[in-house]
Design a protein around this motif. Structure first.
Motif, PDB file in Angstrom:
ATOM      1  N   LEU A 122       0.833  -1.208   0.000  1.00 37.91           N
ATOM      2  CA  LEU A 122       0.000   0.000   0.000  1.00 37.91           C
ATOM      3  C   LEU A 122       0.867   1.256   0.000  1.00 37.91           C
ATOM      4  O   LEU A 122       0.598   2.213  -0.741  1.00 37.91           O
TER       5      LEU A 122
ATOM      6  N   ALA B  74      -2.424   3.726   5.056  1.00 41.61           N
ATOM      7  CA  ALA B  74      -3.058   2.625   5.787  1.00 41.61           C
ATOM      8  C   ALA B  74      -2.489   2.571   7.192  1.00 41.61           C
ATOM      9  O   ALA B  74      -1.331   2.929   7.421  1.00 41.61           O
TER      10      ALA B  74
ATOM     11  N   VAL C 101      -9.834  -5.910   6.635  1.00 43.47           N
ATOM     12  CA  VAL C 101      -9.401  -4.668   6.011  1.00 43.47           C
ATOM     13  C   VAL C 101     -10.611  -3.749   5.855  1.00 43.47           C
ATOM     14  O   VAL C 101     -11.621  -4.134   5.274  1.00 43.47           O
TER      15      VAL C 101
ATOM     16  N   GLN D  16     -11.813  -0.291   4.164  1.00 41.41           N
ATOM     17  CA  GLN D  16     -11.463   0.689   3.141  1.00 41.41           C
ATOM     18  C   GLN D  16     -12.375   1.884   3.311  1.00 41.41           C
ATOM     19  O   GLN D  16     -13.594   1.747   3.291  1.00 41.41           O
TER      20      GLN D  16
ATOM     21  N   GLU E  85      -6.910  -0.232   8.479  1.00 45.90           N
ATOM     22  CA  GLU E  85      -7.749   0.777   7.835  1.00 45.90           C
ATOM     23  C   GLU E  85      -6.973   1.404   6.686  1.00 45.90           C
ATOM     24  O   GLU E  85      -5.865   1.914   6.864  1.00 45.90           O
ATOM     25  N   VAL E  86      -7.575   1.335   5.504  1.00 45.78           N
ATOM     26  CA  VAL E  86      -6.990   1.882   4.284  1.00 45.78           C
ATOM     27  C   VAL E  86      -7.797   3.123   3.923  1.00 45.78           C
ATOM     28  O   VAL E  86      -9.021   3.062   3.825  1.00 45.78           O
TER      29      VAL E  86
ATOM     30  N   ARG F 215      -9.319   2.372  -3.438  1.00 41.86           N
ATOM     31  CA  ARG F 215      -8.360   1.273  -3.643  1.00 41.86           C
ATOM     32  C   ARG F 215      -8.012   0.598  -2.319  1.00 41.86           C
ATOM     33  O   ARG F 215      -7.900   1.238  -1.293  1.00 41.86           O
ATOM     34  N   HIS F 216      -7.847  -0.729  -2.383  1.00 44.12           N
ATOM     35  CA  HIS F 216      -7.367  -1.504  -1.236  1.00 44.12           C
ATOM     36  C   HIS F 216      -6.362  -2.567  -1.667  1.00 44.12           C
ATOM     37  O   HIS F 216      -5.721  -3.185  -0.835  1.00 44.12           O
TER      38      HIS F 216
END
Length: 111
Positions: free
Chosen positions: A18, A25, A40, A42, A94-95, A101-102
């Motif tokens: 990332l 992130a 995850v 996003q 956490e993104v 996008r992830h």
């Protein structure tokens, strides 16, 4: 069947990927280093979010990322909190990316 990576190793590799893509992130819950599951979140920073968890198909042996929750961010956060109550070894990453996008669909992360 290849060797299974530790959760800690996978998380570090994911965060690095990332970072290389310029996607911020953060680890918001540090799970078990060896066998903790990874969730995850996003957040496109517009008040909505999605949470993804790894699913394992017992018949095929395949693993895939599936949606745990999506919608307004407080509802997604509540779903994540419920998962953490069931699984205290859970990692939460956490993104934050406005484009959504992830990278979970990319080679090496998708399976």
């Amino acid at each position: 069947m290849g060797a299974r990576l530790t959760a800690d190793f996978w998380v570090k590799a994911y965060l690095r990927r990332l970072e290389l893509a310029g996607i911020p992130a953060f680890i918001t819950a540090h799970g078990d280093a060896t066998a903790g599951a990874v969730l995850v979140k996003q957040a496109p920073l517009d008040g909505t979010a999605g949470a993804y968890q790894r699913s394992f198909d017992l018949l095929s042996g395949a693993r895939a990322w599936v949606v745990l929750a999506e919608g307004v961010e407080p509802d997604v956060d509540a779903a994540i909190a419920r998962q953490r109550q069931f699984d205290p070894d859970l990692w939460v990453i956490e993104v934050e990316d406005r484009a959504g996008r992830h990278l979970l669909e990319e080679e090496g992360l998708a399976d």
